[in-house]
Motif scaffolding. Structure first.
Motif, PDB file in Angstrom:
ATOM      1  N   GLU A 195      -0.929  -1.176  10.660  1.00 11.59           N
ATOM      2  CA  GLU A 195      -0.466  -1.636   9.501  1.00 11.59           C
ATOM      3  C   GLU A 195       0.748  -2.491   9.659  1.00 11.59           C
ATOM      4  O   GLU A 195       1.558  -2.107  10.490  1.00 11.59           O
ATOM      5  CB  GLU A 195       0.166  -0.433   8.677  1.00 11.59           C
TER       6      GLU A 195
ATOM      7  N   MET B 166       2.991  -2.595   3.492  1.00  7.60           N
ATOM      8  CA  MET B 166       2.322  -3.105   4.825  1.00  7.60           C
ATOM      9  C   MET B 166       0.891  -3.281   4.431  1.00  7.60           C
ATOM     10  O   MET B 166       0.232  -2.577   3.648  1.00  7.60           O
ATOM     11  CB  MET B 166       2.480  -2.012   5.879  1.00  7.60           C
TER      12      MET B 166
ATOM     13  N   LYS C 211      -2.890  -3.157   6.075  1.00  9.74           N
ATOM     14  CA  LYS C 211      -3.897  -2.645   7.308  1.00  9.74           C
ATOM     15  C   LYS C 211      -4.679  -3.619   7.901  1.00  9.74           C
ATOM     16  O   LYS C 211      -5.242  -4.701   7.111  1.00  9.74           O
ATOM     17  CB  LYS C 211      -4.808  -1.761   6.910  1.00  9.74           C
TER      18      LYS C 211
ATOM     19  N   SER D 231       6.573   2.315   2.368  1.00 11.05           N
ATOM     20  CA  SER D 231       6.694   1.380   3.676  1.00 11.05           C
ATOM     21  C   SER D 231       7.828   0.994   3.979  1.00 11.05           C
ATOM     22  O   SER D 231       8.111   0.528   4.968  1.00 11.05           O
ATOM     23  CB  SER D 231       5.629   0.353   3.437  1.00 11.05           C
TER      24      SER D 231
END
Length: 822
Positions: free
Chosen positions: A349, A358, A360, A720
């Motif tokens: 990520e 974030m 992937k 995140s």
């Protein structure tokens, strides 16, 4: 405790060869001029060394002379700061290819003597892997004592930081804009002293003046209100307003004039989020795109700085979000590439500007535009791609675009867990490695005092010295050195405490829990060898920030709230008829602030008790998914009401509100709402709902003076980036508990969204339970200690005189102290 100081140095040295034996007990070192040097340079090194050792003077031992030499023998002239130290039983010598190298050698020698006055005989060779090792001195919000800043700069120089990014904001003594500077701003004389100190220590100042966003400290003034992009938000100037540009250039002119000998100047330029509210700006965006609007505003500022003979530096985020800007900005220009989230060499990520959280790497091609994916793909590629990608990838993109790059990691973040040392250290570690691999200009350790000038301040700098030290380590060694034992090395160097106590100390402050760790309390009574006052203040600050400290504050500020100690019951107010939003988006109703994953899906709505008060929260499966009230003062704003009312028809001793606000940061001294209580005798009371007092924003760890954060959590967007979410409990004490309340009216005001999750009324006539007295007795000593800590924090770490302006944080702190003493 590890008694070999060479192995505890920060940053670690590249080479150290032990030749056997130890030097005699040293009291003082006198530097003398040798080959290639003169008396003036020797005097400078002696003065700098005295500053580095001023907290650690010794009365015992002998004085010894140390010879200084500037020579290229066995040294690489391309590495300007390379140095060599020889410690023999009877002599010390320092060699380098430049005066800066001798200063770094003196810093290493000072650290050695701080830890052991009888150092081992050895030969040290050392050099930096990154040329510009920068630290961000952010002076937003609470003013720091100038003496404390002086000590802090000396500490940074001792760890071989060689550039200081000074974000003065309203702490600069503007002559032509005197209403911008606050009472705690530097005076011209203090500014000259600061520059003299930095010059002596080999630390170069780079001033930062914002040029687009983050202009709250200016645009909050009515005099400059017309320069805003949007009148309801005060963080951003209009990109097509010539008067705004003239103001910015005038401020930069003053700052440059006050710093003779500059080589670089930072123009900010980050996060102009609202750039399309002005009709002129919107017209340019609609015709040519945001790339054009941004470059039109920034390019004249870049040219102005270049005309002053300085190299401009610009935050990179707008280019990362709109890559077309890269080809439109004037060069030469250094991009300050900031990335606080990536913490490894490769990851599944990665950060993409403009995408929440974030992304992937395996899903990036589907979620990004073809052009944006193509840009990132080239620099993400590594063994294992697309399952994982290379971190800090924009370093390569900017490099190929012809820009010099200074990376920017995080040593202190305005939001999130301040003692998340591992994440902060790993971010700086891998970013420094990437900068070294590309041979780029430098690395900056950002240390944000707050997310913006009007936001709640982050924790005090003393709280962050460990990640600051880690940043210095990784910058000097280019991410080559592991994180292992950094905490132990730092505590040995800075506090003089053993490895055993270090482990107890850090386990105490990073382990979450509802009560203070006993190790922390025990350590509070132990005076370390060095910096004992700072250490005690640090521990006091931890206690103040700890959950138990919050709990004690709530006991003393919101005594009626803890109803498990009261012989009384209370009644939940039914808000279902007014509820208009859900905790999260569903097919039936918009969730929270209708911002997708930035919602309250993880909020524990099944929980009944918050801060000792029982609430009857609406469950998502009932009321057609409408569980909370979302209000806004602008009529028809997203279909939201500006006011709601409830029929009470009962007496109440107190009313408790579970609420928060979202979206825009309100201007200072404004309300986000007003709660009106109407009594049966036709009288009424209005309750002002003010940020930092009765309520606060749901993003970030805030400390309102009259309310209690009773829930903390995360959602998909904030997890995140390490930003916690909060809901607050506000207790209103009814001065007329015997009068029946007819109705309660809640009204939103300002530019924020006011969110109410629940309301509860406590019946009058509550009596103390005997358990209450036991509880107060049990925690009385800690409560007194907390009060003293708060007072000490204000007095010793803020040091604001009566003549200086007092910030909202200090007012809140003072209010807490008075409440604790009542």
């Amino acid at each position: 405790m590890n008694t070999n100081p060479i192995t505890n140095l920060i940053p670690a040295v590249k080479k150290a060869v032990f030749t056997g034996g130890t030097m005699p007990l040293l009291k003082k070192i006198i530097f003398t001029a040798g080959p290639g040097t003169d008396k003036n340079l020797a005097k400078r090194i002696n003065t700098a060394f005295s500053l580095l050792m001023e907290e650690n003077k010794s009365a015992a031992g002998i004085a010894i002379h140390a010879e200084l030499s500037l020579q290229s023998n066995n040294l690489d002239e391309k590495r300007r700061e390379e140095y060599r130290i020889i410690l023999d039983k009877k002599r010390i010598s320092l060699a380098a290819v430049s005066a800066e190298g001798l200063l770094r050698a003196a810093a290493t020698l000072a650290q050695i003597l701080v830890m052991n006055r009888r150092p081992p005989c050895c030969r040290i060779s050392d050099w930096p892997d990154i040329g510009m090792r920068m630290f961000h001195l952010d002076l937003k919000t609470v003013p720091l004592d100038k003496k404390y800043i002086r000590k802090f700069i000396i500490m940074l120089a001792g760890m071989k930081i060689n550039f200081l990014l000074m974000e003065y904001e309203d702490k600069f003594p503007f002559r032509h804009f005197p209403d911008i500077a606050v009472g705690s701003a530097y005076t011209p004389g203090e500014l000259a002293e600061l520059q003299s100190l930095c010059s002596l220590l080999g630390v170069e100042i780079i001033p930062l003046v914002q040029s687009y966003g983050h202009l709250e400290y200016i645009l909050k003034h009515d005099r400059f209100r017309h320069l805003r992009e949007d009148d309801l938000a005060i963080n951003e100037c209009c990109g097509t307003n010539d008067e705004a540009k003239k103001l910015i250039l005038g401020m930069m002119e003053e700052v440059i004039a006050a710093h003779p000998g500059l080589h670089y100047f930072h123009i900010g330029g980050d996060e102009p989020f609202r750039a399309r509210f002005c009709p002129r700006c919107r017209n340019i965006i609609d015709q040519y795109g945001k790339d054009e609007l941004y470059s039109r505003h920034i390019n004249p500022i870049i040219e102005f700085i270049r005309q002053k003979g300085l190299m401009p530096i610009l935050w990179d985020d707008m280019i990362a979000t709109h890559p077309g800007i890269a080809g439109k900005l004037k060069k030469p220009l250094i991009l300050n590439y900031w990335n606080y989230l990536e913490k490894t060499d490769t990851a599944s990520e990665l950060l993409v500007r403009g995408i929440p959280g974030m992304i992937k790497t395996e899903e990036a091609q589907k979620k990004l535009s073809p052009s944006l994916y193509q840009m990132y793909e080239k620099y993400w590629k590594c063994p294992g791609f697309p399952r994982k990608g290379k971190t800090f990838s924009l370093t390569g993109f900017y490099h190929d675009q012809g820009y010099e790059v200074i990376g920017a990691g995080a040593a202190r973040r305005s939001l999130g867990n301040p003692m998340d040392f591992r994440e902060l250290s790993e971010n700086m570690h891998w970013f420094s490695k990437r900068i070294r691999e590309y041979g780029e200009k430098g690395i900056l350790a950002t240390s944000w005092a707050a997310s913006n000038s009007l936001a709640r301040p982050a924790s005090h700098w003393e709280y962050y010295h460990l990640p600051h030290a880690a940043a210095a380590e990784h910058a000097w060694n280019g991410g080559r050195m592991p994180h292992a034992n950094l905490a132990g090395r730092f505590c040995s160097l800075y506090y003089g405490i053993s490895d055993t106590r270090t482990k107890k100390f850090f386990s105490a402050i990073v382990t979450p829990g509802p009560t203070l760790d006993n190790n922390l309390l025990n350590l509070a009574g132990q005076k370390p060898v060095r910096h004992s006052e700072n250490f005690r203040l640090l521990l006091g600050y931890f206690k103040r920030k700890n959950l138990e400290a919050d709990f004690i504050q709530s006991l003393l500020i919101l005594k009626p709230a803890f109803t498990r100690f009261l012989k009384s019951d209370y009644r939940a107010i039914d808000i279902s008829a007014a509820a208009n939003r859900g905790y999260y988006n569903t097919a039936q109703v918009a969730g929270w602030t209708d911002q997708g994953d930035n919602d309250m899906k993880n909020f524990p709505w099944k929980r009944k008790n918050f801060g000792g008060i029982d609430f009857s929260l609406i469950q998502p499966e009932s009321n057609n998914g409408r569980t909370i009230i979302c209000m806004h003062n602008i009529a028809e704003k997203d279909g939201l009401p500006s006011a709601v009312e409830f029929i009470i028809n009962a007496c109440a001793g107190s009313i408790y509100f579970l609420h928060t606000y979202a979206k825009n940061q309100p201007p200072p001294d404004t309300l986000v709402g007003e709660y009106c209580v109407n009594f049966e005798n036709d009288s009424s009371l209005k309750i002002p709902i003010k940020p930092g007092e009765q309520i606060d924003g749901w993003w970030g760890k805030n400390h309102p003076s009259d309310a209690l954060a009773v829930w903390q959590g995360y959602n998909a967007t904030t997890r995140s980036i390490g930003v916690p979410l909060h809901v607050y409990l506000y207790a209103w004490r009814n001065p007329h508990p015997g009068q029946k309340i007819n109705k309660l009216i809640l009204t939103a005001s300002g530019s924020t969204s006011l969110l109410v999750l629940g309301i509860t009324a406590l019946k009058p006539g509550a009596q103390l339970n005997p358990e209450w007295k036991k509880f107060l007795k049990k925690f009385s000593a800690k409560a007194v200690s907390l009060k003293n800590t708060e007072a000490g924090y204000l007095k010793k770490l803020a040091s604001v005189s009566a003549a200086q302006q007092v910030s909202g944080e200090e007012k809140a702190m003072q209010k807490r102290i008075s409440l604790l003493g009542s």
